[in-house]
Design a protein around this motif. Structure first.
Motif, PDB file in Angstrom:
ATOM      1  N   THR A 114       0.826  -1.212   0.000  1.00  0.00           N
ATOM      2  CA  THR A 114       0.000   0.000   0.000  1.00  0.00           C
ATOM      3  C   THR A 114       0.859   1.261   0.000  1.00  0.00           C
ATOM      4  O   THR A 114       0.427   2.300  -0.477  1.00  0.00           O
ATOM      5  N   GLU A 115       2.089   1.163   0.507  1.00  0.00           N
ATOM      6  CA  GLU A 115       3.017   2.290   0.454  1.00  0.00           C
ATOM      7  C   GLU A 115       3.653   2.400  -0.931  1.00  0.00           C
ATOM      8  O   GLU A 115       3.945   3.488  -1.396  1.00  0.00           O
ATOM      9  N   MET A 116       3.865   1.266  -1.571  1.00  0.00           N
ATOM     10  CA  MET A 116       4.473   1.256  -2.902  1.00  0.00           C
ATOM     11  C   MET A 116       3.506   1.777  -3.963  1.00  0.00           C
ATOM     12  O   MET A 116       3.925   2.356  -4.960  1.00  0.00           O
ATOM     13  N   PHE A 117       2.217   1.523  -3.746  1.00  0.00           N
ATOM     14  CA  PHE A 117       1.183   1.914  -4.702  1.00  0.00           C
ATOM     15  C   PHE A 117       0.125   2.760  -3.992  1.00  0.00           C
ATOM     16  O   PHE A 117      -1.007   2.311  -3.801  1.00  0.00           O
TER      17      PHE A 117
ATOM     18  N   PRO B 231      -6.470  -7.460  -5.064  1.00  0.00           N
ATOM     19  CA  PRO B 231      -6.390  -6.563  -3.904  1.00  0.00           C
ATOM     20  C   PRO B 231      -4.991  -6.533  -3.270  1.00  0.00           C
ATOM     21  O   PRO B 231      -4.385  -7.569  -3.014  1.00  0.00           O
ATOM     22  N   LEU B 232      -4.509  -5.333  -3.014  1.00  0.00           N
ATOM     23  CA  LEU B 232      -3.192  -5.164  -2.411  1.00  0.00           C
ATOM     24  C   LEU B 232      -3.154  -5.698  -0.977  1.00  0.00           C
ATOM     25  O   LEU B 232      -2.159  -6.291  -0.564  1.00  0.00           O
TER      26      LEU B 232
ATOM     27  N   THR C  11      -3.642  -7.835 -13.404  1.00  0.00           N
ATOM     28  CA  THR C  11      -2.939  -9.111 -13.399  1.00  0.00           C
ATOM     29  C   THR C  11      -1.452  -9.006 -13.729  1.00  0.00           C
ATOM     30  O   THR C  11      -0.635  -9.551 -12.977  1.00  0.00           O
ATOM     31  N   PRO C  12      -1.040  -8.343 -14.807  1.00  0.00           N
ATOM     32  CA  PRO C  12       0.405  -8.319 -15.109  1.00  0.00           C
ATOM     33  C   PRO C  12       1.243  -7.665 -14.008  1.00  0.00           C
ATOM     34  O   PRO C  12       2.336  -8.142 -13.691  1.00  0.00           O
ATOM     35  N   ASP C  13       0.726  -6.610 -13.404  1.00  0.00           N
ATOM     36  CA  ASP C  13       1.465  -5.919 -12.350  1.00  0.00           C
ATOM     37  C   ASP C  13       1.540  -6.750 -11.077  1.00  0.00           C
ATOM     38  O   ASP C  13       2.589  -6.831 -10.427  1.00  0.00           O
ATOM     39  N   MET C  14       0.429  -7.375 -10.699  1.00  0.00           N
ATOM     40  CA  MET C  14       0.432  -8.205  -9.493  1.00  0.00           C
ATOM     41  C   MET C  14       1.319  -9.434  -9.690  1.00  0.00           C
ATOM     42  O   MET C  14       2.012  -9.863  -8.768  1.00  0.00           O
ATOM     43  N   ALA C  15       1.341  -9.988 -10.892  1.00  0.00           N
ATOM     44  CA  ALA C  15       2.210 -11.131 -11.167  1.00  0.00           C
ATOM     45  C   ALA C  15       3.669 -10.739 -10.965  1.00  0.00           C
ATOM     46  O   ALA C  15       4.462 -11.506 -10.403  1.00  0.00           O
ATOM     47  N   ARG C  16       4.030  -9.551 -11.394  1.00  0.00           N
ATOM     48  CA  ARG C  16       5.399  -9.070 -11.218  1.00  0.00           C
ATOM     49  C   ARG C  16       5.723  -8.906  -9.733  1.00  0.00           C
ATOM     50  O   ARG C  16       6.805  -9.292  -9.281  1.00  0.00           O
ATOM     51  N   VAL C  17       4.786  -8.374  -8.964  1.00  0.00           N
ATOM     52  CA  VAL C  17       4.999  -8.185  -7.521  1.00  0.00           C
ATOM     53  C   VAL C  17       5.183  -9.535  -6.825  1.00  0.00           C
ATOM     54  O   VAL C  17       6.039  -9.683  -5.953  1.00  0.00           O
ATOM     55  N   LEU C  18       4.397 -10.534  -7.225  1.00  0.00           N
ATOM     56  CA  LEU C  18       4.432 -11.847  -6.583  1.00  0.00           C
ATOM     57  C   LEU C  18       5.460 -12.790  -7.194  1.00  0.00           C
ATOM     58  O   LEU C  18       5.601 -13.927  -6.739  1.00  0.00           O
TER      59      LEU C  18
ATOM     60  N   ARG D 298       5.362 -14.257 -10.121  1.00  0.00           N
ATOM     61  CA  ARG D 298       4.629 -15.340 -10.773  1.00  0.00           C
ATOM     62  C   ARG D 298       4.329 -14.935 -12.209  1.00  0.00           C
ATOM     63  O   ARG D 298       4.362 -13.752 -12.548  1.00  0.00           O
ATOM     64  N   GLN D 299       3.977 -15.894 -13.019  1.00  0.00           N
ATOM     65  CA  GLN D 299       3.544 -15.610 -14.382  1.00  0.00           C
ATOM     66  C   GLN D 299       2.098 -15.113 -14.342  1.00  0.00           C
ATOM     67  O   GLN D 299       1.300 -15.587 -13.514  1.00  0.00           O
ATOM     68  N   PRO D 300       1.730 -14.188 -15.218  1.00  0.00           N
ATOM     69  CA  PRO D 300       0.338 -13.716 -15.240  1.00  0.00           C
ATOM     70  C   PRO D 300      -0.658 -14.866 -15.423  1.00  0.00           C
ATOM     71  O   PRO D 300      -1.750 -14.837 -14.849  1.00  0.00           O
ATOM     72  N   GLN D 301      -0.273 -15.874 -16.182  1.00  0.00           N
ATOM     73  CA  GLN D 301      -1.182 -17.003 -16.412  1.00  0.00           C
ATOM     74  C   GLN D 301      -1.480 -17.753 -15.115  1.00  0.00           C
ATOM     75  O   GLN D 301      -2.564 -18.297 -14.945  1.00  0.00           O
ATOM     76  N   THR D 302      -0.537 -17.762 -14.197  1.00  0.00           N
ATOM     77  CA  THR D 302      -0.773 -18.405 -12.895  1.00  0.00           C
ATOM     78  C   THR D 302      -1.894 -17.691 -12.154  1.00  0.00           C
ATOM     79  O   THR D 302      -2.798 -18.333 -11.610  1.00  0.00           O
ATOM     80  N   LEU D 303      -1.868 -16.373 -12.157  1.00  0.00           N
ATOM     81  CA  LEU D 303      -2.925 -15.607 -11.489  1.00  0.00           C
ATOM     82  C   LEU D 303      -4.260 -15.802 -12.191  1.00  0.00           C
ATOM     83  O   LEU D 303      -5.304 -15.901 -11.535  1.00  0.00           O
ATOM     84  N   ARG D 304      -4.240 -15.854 -13.509  1.00  0.00           N
ATOM     85  CA  ARG D 304      -5.488 -16.093 -14.244  1.00  0.00           C
ATOM     86  C   ARG D 304      -6.064 -17.467 -13.905  1.00  0.00           C
ATOM     87  O   ARG D 304      -7.284 -17.628 -13.800  1.00  0.00           O
ATOM     88  N   ARG D 305      -5.191 -18.450 -13.722  1.00  0.00           N
ATOM     89  CA  ARG D 305      -5.649 -19.787 -13.338  1.00  0.00           C
ATOM     90  C   ARG D 305      -6.271 -19.745 -11.941  1.00  0.00           C
ATOM     91  O   ARG D 305      -7.313 -20.354 -11.702  1.00  0.00           O
ATOM     92  N   TRP D 306      -5.618 -19.033 -11.010  1.00  0.00           N
ATOM     93  CA  TRP D 306      -6.187 -18.889  -9.667  1.00  0.00           C
ATOM     94  C   TRP D 306      -7.585 -18.301  -9.744  1.00  0.00           C
ATOM     95  O   TRP D 306      -8.487 -18.723  -9.021  1.00  0.00           O
ATOM     96  N   ALA D 307      -7.776 -17.329 -10.630  1.00  0.00           N
ATOM     97  CA  ALA D 307      -9.080 -16.682 -10.765  1.00  0.00           C
ATOM     98  C   ALA D 307     -10.100 -17.630 -11.387  1.00  0.00           C
ATOM     99  O   ALA D 307     -11.245 -17.706 -10.944  1.00  0.00           O
ATOM    100  N   ALA D 308      -9.686 -18.357 -12.414  1.00  0.00           N
ATOM    101  CA  ALA D 308     -10.617 -19.233 -13.130  1.00  0.00           C
ATOM    102  C   ALA D 308     -11.073 -20.403 -12.263  1.00  0.00           C
ATOM    103  O   ALA D 308     -12.253 -20.743 -12.235  1.00  0.00           O
ATOM    104  N   TYR D 309     -10.125 -21.029 -11.572  1.00  0.00           N
ATOM    105  CA  TYR D 309     -10.455 -22.213 -10.770  1.00  0.00           C
ATOM    106  C   TYR D 309     -10.773 -21.873  -9.317  1.00  0.00           C
ATOM    107  O   TYR D 309     -11.169 -22.756  -8.553  1.00  0.00           O
TER     108      TYR D 309
END
Length: 67
Positions: A5-8, A53-54, A16-23, A25-36
């Protein structure tokens, strides 16, 4: 360590692309988390787009740092 929250300041979540970079992980991994709906984070869906969510991501990172 600086909190997400201080960084952003003024943002509730990241796309998705920004959160994947922070974590680191690949963006597709986050999309999979969302889908399943089986990942450690749940996105907010806005007009078909995913907003991660941050605060939830910070909790996940803090828990991983403790282990």
């Amino acid at each position: 360590m600086m909190k997400l929250t201080e960084m952003f300041p003024g943002l509730v979540g990241l796309p998705t692309p920004d959160m994947a970079r922070v974590l680191n992980r690949q963006p597709q991994t986050l999309r999979r988390w969302a889908a399943y709906e089986d990942g450690p984070l749940r996105p907010i869906r806005i007009n078909g787009r995913l907003l991660w969510p941050l605060a939830d991501a910070q909790q996940m990172l803090d828990a991983a740092a403790v282990q």
